[in-house]
Write a protein that holds these residues in place. Structure first.
Motif, PDB file in Angstrom:
ATOM      1  N   SER A  95      34.431  22.357   7.187  1.00  0.00           N
ATOM      2  CA  SER A  95      34.879  21.969   5.838  1.00  0.00           C
ATOM      3  C   SER A  95      33.935  22.520   4.776  1.00  0.00           C
ATOM      4  O   SER A  95      34.379  23.031   3.743  1.00  0.00           O
ATOM      5  N   ALA A  96      32.634  22.424   5.040  1.00  0.00           N
ATOM      6  CA  ALA A  96      31.652  22.960   4.091  1.00  0.00           C
ATOM      7  C   ALA A  96      31.796  24.470   3.964  1.00  0.00           C
ATOM      8  O   ALA A  96      31.723  25.011   2.854  1.00  0.00           O
ATOM      9  N   GLN A 151      27.851  20.078  19.342  1.00  0.00           N
ATOM     10  CA  GLN A 151      29.180  20.054  19.943  1.00  0.00           C
ATOM     11  C   GLN A 151      30.004  18.842  19.513  1.00  0.00           C
ATOM     12  O   GLN A 151      31.173  18.733  19.880  1.00  0.00           O
ATOM     13  N   ASN A 152      29.426  17.971  18.737  1.00  0.00           N
ATOM     14  CA  ASN A 152      30.121  16.793  18.245  1.00  0.00           C
ATOM     15  C   ASN A 152      31.257  17.232  17.322  1.00  0.00           C
ATOM     16  O   ASN A 152      31.044  17.976  16.369  1.00  0.00           O
ATOM     17  N   PRO A 153      32.490  16.788  17.588  1.00  0.00           N
ATOM     18  CA  PRO A 153      33.620  17.207  16.745  1.00  0.00           C
ATOM     19  C   PRO A 153      33.441  16.854  15.269  1.00  0.00           C
ATOM     20  O   PRO A 153      33.848  17.623  14.393  1.00  0.00           O
ATOM     21  N   ALA A 154      32.827  15.729  14.978  1.00  0.00           N
ATOM     22  CA  ALA A 154      32.627  15.342  13.576  1.00  0.00           C
ATOM     23  C   ALA A 154      31.686  16.320  12.883  1.00  0.00           C
ATOM     24  O   ALA A 154      31.919  16.721  11.732  1.00  0.00           O
ATOM     25  N   VAL A 155      30.634  16.739  13.576  1.00  0.00           N
ATOM     26  CA  VAL A 155      29.687  17.699  13.004  1.00  0.00           C
ATOM     27  C   VAL A 155      30.371  19.049  12.808  1.00  0.00           C
ATOM     28  O   VAL A 155      30.222  19.694  11.768  1.00  0.00           O
ATOM     29  N   ARG A 156      31.129  19.470  13.800  1.00  0.00           N
ATOM     30  CA  ARG A 156      31.825  20.760  13.700  1.00  0.00           C
ATOM     31  C   ARG A 156      32.847  20.751  12.563  1.00  0.00           C
ATOM     32  O   ARG A 156      32.970  21.725  11.819  1.00  0.00           O
TER      33      ARG A 156
END
Length: 99
Positions: free
Chosen positions: A48-49, A38-43
């Motif tokens: 992006s990938a 749920q981390n915005p950076a991970v999402r």
């Protein structure tokens, strides 16, 4: 990077399935995994990938279709066409969402 990620996921899954630490440790790991997911950076990184992958696949599709051209048997081309029509491909052909 993909192989390293696959290894880490497999290691974590093996640990969770094979551990004798009990339900408490399982819940702790589950909570940590949900927190990371749920981390915005991970999402953002995952999206992006995925977007870069769609762009790459689109370019590869056009390159291959230019090279192959009319060499694809009619039965295969017809099957692809019918699958696209049946699925009502709007946007990309991969079934991904823009969320």
């Amino acid at each position: 990077m993909r192989y390293r990620l696959t290894f880490v996921v497999g290691l974590a899954l093996g640990y969770v399935l094979g551990t004798r630490a009990g339900r408490e440790r399982y819940e702790q790991l589950k909570k940590s995994a949900q927190h990371v997911a749920q981390n915005p950076a991970v999402r953002n990184t995952a999206e992006s990938a995925a977007q870069q992958g769609r762009v790459f696949v689109g370019k590869a599709y056009h390159l291959v279709s230019e090279k192959v051209g009319d060499r694809v048997p009619d039965s295969v081309a017809g099957r692809v066409r019918s699958l696209r029509e049946r699925n009502g491909s709007v946007g990309d052909d991969w079934g991904t969402s823009n969320t």
